[in-house]
Design an enzyme around this catalytic site. Structure first.
Site, PDB file in Angstrom:
ATOM      1  N   GLU A  45      43.565  56.577  57.569  1.00 55.85           N
ATOM      2  CA  GLU A  45      42.134  56.234  57.622  1.00 55.85           C
ATOM      3  C   GLU A  45      41.256  57.396  58.067  1.00 55.85           C
ATOM      4  OE1 GLU A  45      43.841  52.790  60.063  1.00 55.85           O
ATOM      5  OE2 GLU A  45      44.794  54.453  59.004  1.00 55.85           O
ATOM      6  N   ASN A  46      41.824  58.363  58.788  1.00 52.31           N
ATOM      7  CA  ASN A  46      40.990  59.458  59.282  1.00 52.31           C
ATOM      8  C   ASN A  46      40.753  60.541  58.245  1.00 52.31           C
ATOM      9  OD1 ASN A  46      43.710  60.179  59.536  1.00 52.31           O
ATOM     10  ND2 ASN A  46      43.275  61.674  61.136  1.00 52.31           N
TER      11      ASN A  46
END
Length: 218
Positions: free
Chosen positions: A53-54
């Site tokens: 997700e980052n």
């Protein structure tokens, strides 16, 4: 293998069982905790792209001691390595991939799962948390959700329940639960069934440690 006298699977065995849910060509997101170990058990010759997700697509294995890059981390803030195919982008683009249904499989940890597939994995009331992170988006946008967790809490309480008591991450979102006791498949919104037993476990062992109702399909 499990330690002497220990019944059920250990963390690595649970991760290895979860890796059997991977298919060639999958884009997969691994949650923090036991799910990160799944990367160690991707079958040789199978092409799996790990998404974080980052803002990273195509994560490599964990680095060797002394070779860590503090700026190269996954969503759980663990140091990782990059591959020739790795790409980087903003977290907003990463969440667009998740919300757009482009991730085939998410393997997550949990604190509670209900017999109908409800998931609680982001907070315990009264304990400080930084936020939900990507959990809500992952269970809503990913095509298949597999949970890997211990069958009971540290105090021995069941984690497979009729209904979750903790704040929900999502309702009727889990397709499979892999615990140290066995494997449960879930028909979202309908019910769960026990499909595999881990080593040295019996159906009676599982019944004694499970609140949720489940059918048996061994």
């Amino acid at each position: 293998m499990s330690g002497a006298g220990q019944k059920g699977w250990n963390r690595n065995q649970m991760a290895a069982r979860a890796a059997l849910e991977l298919k060639d060509g999958f884009y997969c997101n691994l949650g923090i905790g036991i799910p990160t170990l799944v990367a160690n058990y991707i079958p040789e010759g199978m092409h799996i792209t790990l998404q974080s997700e980052n803002g990273m697509l195509g994560m490599g294995p964990f680095p060797y001691d002394g070779e860590e890059d503090a700026d190269l981390i996954n969503a759980g803030k663990q140091t990782i390595t990059e591959l020739d195919m790795s790409s980087y982008f903003s977290s907003s683009d990463s969440f667009a991939m998740v919300r757009g249904g482009h991730i085939n499989l998410s393997i997550l940890g949990a604190m509670e799962v209900s017999e109908k597939g409800d998931l609680a994995n982001w907070m315990i009331p009264g304990k400080m948390v930084k936020g939900m992170g990507g959990a809500m988006d992952l269970v809503a946008g990913v095509k298949r959700v597999v949970v890997v967790m211990d069958h009971t809490s540290k105090s021995g309480d069941p984690k497979l329940l009729h209904e979750c008591s903790l704040p929900l991450t999502g309702q009727q979102v889990v397709d499979m639960v892999i615990t140290n006791f066995g494997v449960f498949e879930i028909d979202r919104g309908k019910g769960m069934r026990l499909t595999e037993l881990s080593q040295d476990m019996t159906v009676e062992d599982i019944k004694q440690s499970t609140e949720a109702h489940f059918d048996i399909a061994l």
